[in-house]
Design a protein around this motif. Sequence first.
Motif, PDB file in Angstrom:
ATOM      1  N   GLU A 197       6.219  -6.263  10.174  1.00  5.02           N
ATOM      2  CA  GLU A 197       7.619  -6.277  10.596  1.00  5.02           C
ATOM      3  C   GLU A 197       8.322  -7.561  10.149  1.00  5.02           C
ATOM      4  O   GLU A 197       9.473  -7.520   9.698  1.00  5.02           O
ATOM      5  N   ALA A 198       7.640  -8.693  10.258  1.00  6.55           N
ATOM      6  CA  ALA A 198       8.239  -9.950   9.810  1.00  6.55           C
ATOM      7  C   ALA A 198       8.463  -9.937   8.308  1.00  6.55           C
ATOM      8  O   ALA A 198       9.493 -10.429   7.804  1.00  6.55           O
ATOM      9  N   SER A 199       7.525  -9.379   7.582  1.00  4.72           N
ATOM     10  CA  SER A 199       7.650  -9.296   6.130  1.00  4.72           C
ATOM     11  C   SER A 199       8.805  -8.377   5.735  1.00  4.72           C
ATOM     12  O   SER A 199       9.595  -8.681   4.843  1.00  4.72           O
ATOM     13  N   ALA A 200       8.916  -7.237   6.437  1.00  4.16           N
ATOM     14  CA  ALA A 200      10.004  -6.297   6.162  1.00  4.16           C
ATOM     15  C   ALA A 200      11.359  -6.923   6.497  1.00  4.16           C
ATOM     16  O   ALA A 200      12.347  -6.738   5.767  1.00  4.16           O
ATOM     17  N   ALA A 201      11.404  -7.684   7.590  1.00  8.20           N
ATOM     18  CA  ALA A 201      12.655  -8.338   7.992  1.00  8.20           C
ATOM     19  C   ALA A 201      13.117  -9.346   6.950  1.00  8.20           C
ATOM     20  O   ALA A 201      14.319  -9.509   6.707  1.00  8.20           O
ATOM     21  N   ALA A 202      12.176 -10.031   6.313  1.00 12.45           N
ATOM     22  CA  ALA A 202      12.522 -10.996   5.272  1.00 12.45           C
ATOM     23  C   ALA A 202      13.212 -10.304   4.101  1.00 12.45           C
ATOM     24  O   ALA A 202      14.144 -10.853   3.494  1.00 12.45           O
ATOM     25  N   ILE A 203      12.766  -9.098   3.798  1.00 12.84           N
ATOM     26  CA  ILE A 203      13.427  -8.318   2.744  1.00 12.84           C
ATOM     27  C   ILE A 203      14.829  -7.922   3.185  1.00 12.84           C
ATOM     28  O   ILE A 203      15.794  -8.047   2.427  1.00 12.84           O
ATOM     29  N   GLU A 204      14.949  -7.455   4.407  1.00 15.77           N
ATOM     30  CA  GLU A 204      16.245  -6.999   4.913  1.00 15.77           C
ATOM     31  C   GLU A 204      17.262  -8.138   4.984  1.00 15.77           C
ATOM     32  O   GLU A 204      18.475  -7.888   4.899  1.00 15.77           O
ATOM     33  N   ASN A 205      16.791  -9.360   5.113  1.00  9.50           N
ATOM     34  CA  ASN A 205      17.687 -10.517   5.159  1.00  9.50           C
ATOM     35  C   ASN A 205      17.943 -11.117   3.781  1.00  9.50           C
ATOM     36  O   ASN A 205      18.539 -12.189   3.675  1.00  9.50           O
ATOM     37  N   SER A 206      17.493 -10.420   2.747  1.00 10.73           N
ATOM     38  CA  SER A 206      17.686 -10.880   1.372  1.00 10.73           C
ATOM     39  C   SER A 206      18.633  -9.952   0.635  1.00 10.73           C
ATOM     40  O   SER A 206      19.230  -9.046   1.226  1.00 10.73           O
ATOM     41  N   LEU A 207      18.759 -10.157  -0.671  1.00 12.10           N
ATOM     42  CA  LEU A 207      19.610  -9.311  -1.505  1.00 12.10           C
ATOM     43  C   LEU A 207      18.859  -8.110  -2.084  1.00 12.10           C
ATOM     44  O   LEU A 207      19.407  -7.380  -2.900  1.00 12.10           O
ATOM     45  N   LEU A 208      17.627  -7.927  -1.652  1.00  9.08           N
ATOM     46  CA  LEU A 208      16.854  -6.783  -2.119  1.00  9.08           C
ATOM     47  C   LEU A 208      17.240  -5.521  -1.362  1.00  9.08           C
ATOM     48  O   LEU A 208      17.723  -5.590  -0.231  1.00  9.08           O
ATOM     49  N   PRO A 209      17.006  -4.357  -1.971  1.00  3.03           N
ATOM     50  CA  PRO A 209      17.322  -3.089  -1.291  1.00  3.03           C
ATOM     51  C   PRO A 209      16.532  -2.936   0.002  1.00  3.03           C
ATOM     52  O   PRO A 209      15.350  -3.267   0.066  1.00  3.03           O
ATOM     53  N   LYS A 210      17.164  -2.420   1.031  1.00  3.31           N
ATOM     54  CA  LYS A 210      16.508  -2.234   2.332  1.00  3.31           C
ATOM     55  C   LYS A 210      15.368  -1.226   2.244  1.00  3.31           C
ATOM     56  O   LYS A 210      14.458  -1.235   3.066  1.00  3.31           O
ATOM     57  N   GLU A 211      15.399  -0.367   1.237  1.00  2.00           N
ATOM     58  CA  GLU A 211      14.338   0.625   1.079  1.00  2.00           C
ATOM     59  C   GLU A 211      12.986  -0.047   0.825  1.00  2.00           C
ATOM     60  O   GLU A 211      11.929   0.522   1.142  1.00  2.00           O
ATOM     61  N   PHE A 212      12.987  -1.256   0.273  1.00  2.00           N
ATOM     62  CA  PHE A 212      11.729  -1.981   0.057  1.00  2.00           C
ATOM     63  C   PHE A 212      11.080  -2.338   1.392  1.00  2.00           C
ATOM     64  O   PHE A 212       9.851  -2.322   1.517  1.00  2.00           O
ATOM     65  N   ALA A 213      11.902  -2.664   2.383  1.00  2.00           N
ATOM     66  CA  ALA A 213      11.372  -2.984   3.710  1.00  2.00           C
ATOM     67  C   ALA A 213      10.769  -1.741   4.353  1.00  2.00           C
ATOM     68  O   ALA A 213       9.688  -1.787   4.959  1.00  2.00           O
ATOM     69  N   ASP A 214      11.452  -0.622   4.233  1.00  2.00           N
ATOM     70  CA  ASP A 214      10.946   0.626   4.804  1.00  2.00           C
ATOM     71  C   ASP A 214       9.630   1.035   4.148  1.00  2.00           C
ATOM     72  O   ASP A 214       8.746   1.591   4.814  1.00  2.00           O
ATOM     73  N   ALA A 215       9.493   0.757   2.845  1.00  2.00           N
ATOM     74  CA  ALA A 215       8.262   1.110   2.134  1.00  2.00           C
ATOM     75  C   ALA A 215       7.063   0.351   2.695  1.00  2.00           C
ATOM     76  O   ALA A 215       5.947   0.891   2.751  1.00  2.00           O
ATOM     77  N   LEU A 216       7.282  -0.889   3.135  1.00  2.00           N
ATOM     78  CA  LEU A 216       6.190  -1.657   3.744  1.00  2.00           C
ATOM     79  C   LEU A 216       5.791  -1.047   5.080  1.00  2.00           C
ATOM     80  O   LEU A 216       4.596  -0.908   5.378  1.00  2.00           O
ATOM     81  N   ARG A 217       6.779  -0.688   5.858  1.00  2.00           N
ATOM     82  CA  ARG A 217       6.498  -0.144   7.193  1.00  2.00           C
ATOM     83  C   ARG A 217       5.753   1.201   7.102  1.00  2.00           C
ATOM     84  O   ARG A 217       4.866   1.478   7.900  1.00  2.00           O
ATOM     85  N   LEU A 218       6.157   2.010   6.153  1.00  2.00           N
ATOM     86  CA  LEU A 218       5.615   3.365   6.041  1.00  2.00           C
ATOM     87  C   LEU A 218       4.417   3.446   5.103  1.00  2.00           C
ATOM     88  O   LEU A 218       3.741   4.466   5.066  1.00  2.00           O
ATOM     89  N   ALA A 219       4.215   2.366   4.345  1.00  2.00           N
ATOM     90  CA  ALA A 219       3.112   2.324   3.361  1.00  2.00           C
ATOM     91  C   ALA A 219       3.147   3.527   2.423  1.00  2.00           C
ATOM     92  O   ALA A 219       2.175   4.250   2.260  1.00  2.00           O
ATOM     93  N   LYS A 220       4.337   3.663   1.825  1.00  2.00           N
ATOM     94  CA  LYS A 220       4.433   4.751   0.843  1.00  2.00           C
ATOM     95  C   LYS A 220       5.417   4.368  -0.268  1.00  2.00           C
ATOM     96  O   LYS A 220       6.112   3.354  -0.178  1.00  2.00           O
TER      97      LYS A 220
ATOM     98  N   PRO B   3       0.816  -1.213   0.000  1.00  2.00           N
ATOM     99  CA  PRO B   3       0.000   0.000   0.000  1.00  2.00           C
ATOM    100  C   PRO B   3       0.854   1.268   0.000  1.00  2.00           C
ATOM    101  O   PRO B   3       1.963   1.285   0.539  1.00  2.00           O
ATOM    102  N   LYS B   4       0.314   2.322  -0.605  1.00  2.00           N
ATOM    103  CA  LYS B   4       1.023   3.598  -0.651  1.00  2.00           C
ATOM    104  C   LYS B   4       0.132   4.736  -0.144  1.00  2.00           C
ATOM    105  O   LYS B   4       0.291   5.879  -0.554  1.00  2.00           O
ATOM    106  N   ASP B   5      -0.790   4.408   0.753  1.00  2.00           N
ATOM    107  CA  ASP B   5      -1.725   5.419   1.247  1.00  2.00           C
ATOM    108  C   ASP B   5      -1.537   5.695   2.736  1.00  2.00           C
ATOM    109  O   ASP B   5      -2.424   6.259   3.385  1.00  2.00           O
ATOM    110  N   GLY B   6      -0.383   5.288   3.274  1.00  2.00           N
ATOM    111  CA  GLY B   6      -0.114   5.527   4.680  1.00  2.00           C
ATOM    112  C   GLY B   6      -0.663   4.475   5.619  1.00  2.00           C
ATOM    113  O   GLY B   6      -0.393   4.516   6.819  1.00  2.00           O
ATOM    114  N   ASP B   7      -1.414   3.531   5.090  1.00  2.00           N
ATOM    115  CA  ASP B   7      -1.992   2.445   5.895  1.00  2.00           C
ATOM    116  C   ASP B   7      -1.322   1.141   5.461  1.00  2.00           C
ATOM    117  O   ASP B   7      -1.539   0.687   4.331  1.00  2.00           O
TER     118      ASP B   7
END
Length: 245
Positions: free
Chosen positions: A222-245, A184-188
Motif C-alpha cells: 500500500e505504501a509503494s502504491a501510494a508513492a505512485i499515486e502521489n507522482s506523475l505516473l498513471p494511477k493504474e500502475f498503483a492498482d497493478a501492484l495491489r492486484l498483482a496483475k 508480480p502478475k500471478d495474483g500474489d
Amino acid sequence: MRIALFSDIHANLPAFEAMLKDMDSQKPDAVYCLGDLVGYHIYPNEVIDEIRKRGIATLKGNHDEKVENITTIPESLPEPGKKYAYHLIREDNRKYLRTLPAHIRLEYKINGEKLNLVFAHGSTRSIDEYVLVDTDESYVLELLKEADADLLFVGHSHKSYHRILKASNGEFKHVVNLGSVGKPKDGDPRGCYVMLTVHENSSTSIADGVTVDFIRVKYDVEASAAAIENSLLPKEFADALRLAK
C-alpha cells in the motif's frame, strides 16, 4: 553452491529492499539479476545504485533498453504519463543500463559432466520474447539446444515456474522463470526471487539434479502504491501492484 536470482524490480524500492533483506539472510554464494531494474515506479536511481554498490551481475531487460530512445527532460519540466518513469533516471545510471549484457553463461564441470546455466531476460533469442510455462515443448527444447543450455533462467513475464523437460538424448533440461520482485502478475503481490542449489552430484541424467526454491517476500504494498499515486505516473500502475496483475 547456492545462487540467488531475481528479475523485474521495476523501480519498486520497497519491494526490492524487502527482497534484499530476506536474500541476505539466506547467505547465497552468488547473486544475479536478470534485468528490468526500471519502469512503472519512482525509484529507478535508488534501485540501480544498490545494484551497482553490491556489484550484482545484471542483464539488460526490455525496460532498461528503453532508456536508449528516451531523452531525459529537465526536472523543472516533468512530463506526466508512462514515460515519466524513464525520465527520472540519472545520466550516470542511464549509461550503466546501456552497457548491460544480454546473456550470462555459467559452465560447471561436476564429476566430469558439463552443466551449463544460461541467463536471459526474455529468451536467448529476444529480450522481449515470453518463455511461458505452457510454451510449446519442442520449441523450448530447440531454444535450449541452440543456446547449449541445460538450465535456462528467464524473467520478463512476471510469472514464476520451474519446468523440467526431457530431451531426445534422455537428458533432463530445466527452464525457470524467476517471477518478479517489484511487479508480480500471478495474483500474489509479494515479491519473488529464486534460490538455486547446485549439488556436488548435480547431473542432467536425473530430473531433480538441481534444487529450485521460489521465495516470496512480503512488503508494504500500500505504501509503494501510494508513492505512485502521489507522482506523475498513471494511477493504474498503483492498482497493478495491489492486484498483482
